[in-house]
Design a protein around this motif. Structure first.
Motif, PDB file in Angstrom:
ATOM      1  N   MET A 196     -10.674  -5.449   4.988  1.00  0.00           N
ATOM      2  CA  MET A 196     -10.663  -4.115   5.732  1.00  0.00           C
ATOM      3  C   MET A 196     -11.423  -4.299   7.154  1.00  0.00           C
ATOM      4  N   GLU A 197     -12.713  -4.570   6.706  1.00  0.00           N
ATOM      5  CA  GLU A 197     -13.756  -4.728   7.786  1.00  0.00           C
ATOM      6  C   GLU A 197     -13.458  -5.677   9.014  1.00  0.00           C
ATOM      7  N   LEU A 198     -13.245  -7.014   8.209  1.00  0.00           N
ATOM      8  CA  LEU A 198     -12.879  -8.245   8.852  1.00  0.00           C
ATOM      9  C   LEU A 198     -11.538  -8.181   9.585  1.00  0.00           C
ATOM     10  N   ASN A 199     -10.717  -7.126   9.389  1.00  0.00           N
ATOM     11  CA  ASN A 199      -9.421  -6.935  10.265  1.00  0.00           C
ATOM     12  C   ASN A 199      -9.873  -5.771  11.163  1.00  0.00           C
ATOM     13  N   LYS A 200     -10.879  -5.197  11.208  1.00  0.00           N
ATOM     14  CA  LYS A 200     -11.297  -4.139  12.375  1.00  0.00           C
ATOM     15  C   LYS A 200     -10.614  -2.866  11.997  1.00  0.00           C
ATOM     16  N   MET A 201     -10.372  -2.594  10.819  1.00  0.00           N
ATOM     17  CA  MET A 201      -9.688  -1.252  10.273  1.00  0.00           C
ATOM     18  C   MET A 201     -10.790  -0.289   9.701  1.00  0.00           C
ATOM     19  N   ASP A 202     -10.248   0.850   9.583  1.00  0.00           N
ATOM     20  CA  ASP A 202     -10.915   1.697   8.916  1.00  0.00           C
ATOM     21  C   ASP A 202     -10.247   2.261   7.701  1.00  0.00           C
ATOM     22  N   LEU A 203     -10.432   3.110   6.863  1.00  0.00           N
ATOM     23  CA  LEU A 203      -9.741   3.802   5.555  1.00  0.00           C
ATOM     24  C   LEU A 203      -8.155   4.208   5.882  1.00  0.00           C
ATOM     25  N   PRO A 204      -8.537   5.086   6.931  1.00  0.00           N
ATOM     26  CA  PRO A 204      -6.955   5.974   7.278  1.00  0.00           C
ATOM     27  C   PRO A 204      -6.137   4.834   7.637  1.00  0.00           C
ATOM     28  N   ILE A 205      -6.600   3.712   8.442  1.00  0.00           N
ATOM     29  CA  ILE A 205      -5.712   2.814   9.081  1.00  0.00           C
ATOM     30  C   ILE A 205      -5.104   1.944   7.928  1.00  0.00           C
ATOM     31  N   LEU A 206      -5.979   1.450   7.121  1.00  0.00           N
ATOM     32  CA  LEU A 206      -5.620   0.705   6.044  1.00  0.00           C
ATOM     33  C   LEU A 206      -4.535   1.670   5.125  1.00  0.00           C
ATOM     34  N   ALA A 207      -5.021   2.688   4.898  1.00  0.00           N
ATOM     35  CA  ALA A 207      -4.109   3.570   4.063  1.00  0.00           C
ATOM     36  C   ALA A 207      -2.644   3.862   4.595  1.00  0.00           C
ATOM     37  N   SER A 208      -2.640   3.902   5.825  1.00  0.00           N
ATOM     38  CA  SER A 208      -1.394   4.188   6.638  1.00  0.00           C
ATOM     39  C   SER A 208      -0.541   2.764   6.624  1.00  0.00           C
ATOM     40  N   TYR A 209      -1.235   1.570   6.683  1.00  0.00           N
ATOM     41  CA  TYR A 209      -0.545   0.433   6.847  1.00  0.00           C
ATOM     42  C   TYR A 209       0.199   0.031   5.300  1.00  0.00           C
ATOM     43  N   VAL A 210      -0.511   0.211   4.221  1.00  0.00           N
ATOM     44  CA  VAL A 210       0.046  -0.045   2.934  1.00  0.00           C
ATOM     45  C   VAL A 210       0.743   1.269   2.321  1.00  0.00           C
ATOM     46  N   GLY A 211       0.782   2.320   2.897  1.00  0.00           N
ATOM     47  CA  GLY A 211       1.526   3.441   2.658  1.00  0.00           C
ATOM     48  C   GLY A 211       1.066   4.031   1.350  1.00  0.00           C
ATOM     49  N   ILE A 212      -0.381   4.312   1.109  1.00  0.00           N
ATOM     50  CA  ILE A 212      -0.951   4.475  -0.197  1.00  0.00           C
ATOM     51  C   ILE A 212      -2.007   5.592   0.414  1.00  0.00           C
ATOM     52  N   TRP A 213      -2.206   6.737  -0.305  1.00  0.00           N
ATOM     53  CA  TRP A 213      -3.177   7.807   0.143  1.00  0.00           C
ATOM     54  C   TRP A 213      -4.544   7.170   0.267  1.00  0.00           C
ATOM     55  N   LYS A 214      -5.299   7.712   0.973  1.00  0.00           N
ATOM     56  CA  LYS A 214      -6.590   7.427   1.585  1.00  0.00           C
ATOM     57  C   LYS A 214      -7.514   7.380   0.007  1.00  0.00           C
ATOM     58  N   TRP A 215      -7.491   8.303  -0.587  1.00  0.00           N
ATOM     59  CA  TRP A 215      -8.412   8.450  -1.852  1.00  0.00           C
ATOM     60  C   TRP A 215      -7.945   7.293  -2.926  1.00  0.00           C
ATOM     61  N   ARG A 216      -6.753   7.026  -3.035  1.00  0.00           N
ATOM     62  CA  ARG A 216      -6.368   6.016  -3.676  1.00  0.00           C
ATOM     63  C   ARG A 216      -6.758   4.417  -3.134  1.00  0.00           C
ATOM     64  N   VAL A 217      -6.755   4.433  -1.867  1.00  0.00           N
ATOM     65  CA  VAL A 217      -7.195   2.980  -1.455  1.00  0.00           C
ATOM     66  C   VAL A 217      -8.801   2.966  -1.645  1.00  0.00           C
ATOM     67  N   LYS A 218      -9.521   4.102  -1.337  1.00  0.00           N
ATOM     68  CA  LYS A 218     -10.829   4.007  -1.465  1.00  0.00           C
ATOM     69  C   LYS A 218     -11.160   3.718  -3.069  1.00  0.00           C
ATOM     70  N   ARG A 219     -10.215   4.377  -3.782  1.00  0.00           N
ATOM     71  CA  ARG A 219     -10.641   3.917  -5.291  1.00  0.00           C
ATOM     72  C   ARG A 219     -10.389   2.523  -5.609  1.00  0.00           C
ATOM     73  N   HIS A 220      -9.525   1.761  -5.089  1.00  0.00           N
ATOM     74  CA  HIS A 220      -9.073   0.305  -5.093  1.00  0.00           C
ATOM     75  C   HIS A 220     -10.326  -0.412  -4.634  1.00  0.00           C
ATOM     76  N   PHE A 221     -11.240   0.248  -3.897  1.00  0.00           N
ATOM     77  CA  PHE A 221     -12.524  -0.480  -3.594  1.00  0.00           C
ATOM     78  C   PHE A 221     -13.519  -0.823  -4.687  1.00  0.00           C
ATOM     79  N   LYS A 222     -13.077  -0.002  -5.718  1.00  0.00           N
ATOM     80  CA  LYS A 222     -14.058  -0.232  -6.977  1.00  0.00           C
ATOM     81  C   LYS A 222     -13.557  -1.652  -7.706  1.00  0.00           C
ATOM     82  N   PRO A 223     -14.422  -2.688  -8.050  1.00  0.00           N
ATOM     83  CA  PRO A 223     -13.808  -3.853  -8.577  1.00  0.00           C
ATOM     84  C   PRO A 223     -13.248  -3.632  -9.787  1.00  0.00           C
ATOM     85  N   SER A 224     -13.711  -2.626 -10.670  1.00  0.00           N
ATOM     86  CA  SER A 224     -12.866  -2.395 -12.081  1.00  0.00           C
ATOM     87  C   SER A 224     -11.469  -1.976 -11.819  1.00  0.00           C
ATOM     88  N   VAL A 225     -11.209  -1.089 -10.758  1.00  0.00           N
ATOM     89  CA  VAL A 225     -10.000  -0.787 -10.546  1.00  0.00           C
ATOM     90  C   VAL A 225      -8.929  -1.685  -9.765  1.00  0.00           C
TER      91      VAL A 225
END
Length: 133
Positions: free
Chosen positions: A76-105
């Motif tokens: 996300m950082e490498l591609n100069k994105m932030d959480l809302p942009i990444l979430a909109s591109y993948v079509g997943i809610w922001k809170w779920r994308v943020k949750r996917h940042f956890k290695p276990s998830v």
């Protein structure tokens, strides 16, 4: 500013063979366009912005290496994105994308979800799951 006064300072834009269009006044007092290679204040601001981006990418890479975050944050950082942009591109809610940042998830994500992320970053799923040294 007059057409002859349009700044032509050395910048990263010039090295990339990019010119910026500026408006200037010609000899007849009419507005026209002129290409500029850049000017010092803008070059300083651009350099500072690039440095900040590089620092955020390096910090995200460290977090992945220390198992504090998943590779999603790095890409996300490498591609100069932030959480809302990444979430909109993948079509997943922001809170779920943020949750996917956890290695276990992240390790439990379905192939379909991994493919969505990989497509957004224009990489393979294998590349998504690892970070090159």
């Amino acid at each position: 500013m007059k057409k002859s006064e349009v700044p032509q300072d050395e910048s990263k834009l010039e090295k990339a063979n990019i010119r910026e269009m500026c408006y200037a006044v010609d000899e007849n007092g009419e507005y026209t366009t002129e290409l500029s290679t850049g000017w010092d204040p803008k070059t300083i601001a651009l350099d500072n912005a690039i440095k900040q981006i590089e620092e955020r990418v390096a910090a995200a890479k460290r977090k992945v290496a220390q198992n504090e975050s998943s590779p999603l944050e790095y890409y996300m950082e490498l591609n100069k994105m932030d959480l809302p942009i990444l979430a909109s591109y993948v079509g997943i809610w922001k809170w779920r994308v943020k949750r996917h940042f956890k290695p276990s998830v992240f390790k439990k994500l379905s192939q379909k979800t991994l493919e969505k992320y990989a497509a957004v970053f224009d990489i393979t799923v294998d590349e998504l799951q690892t970070i090159k040294e």
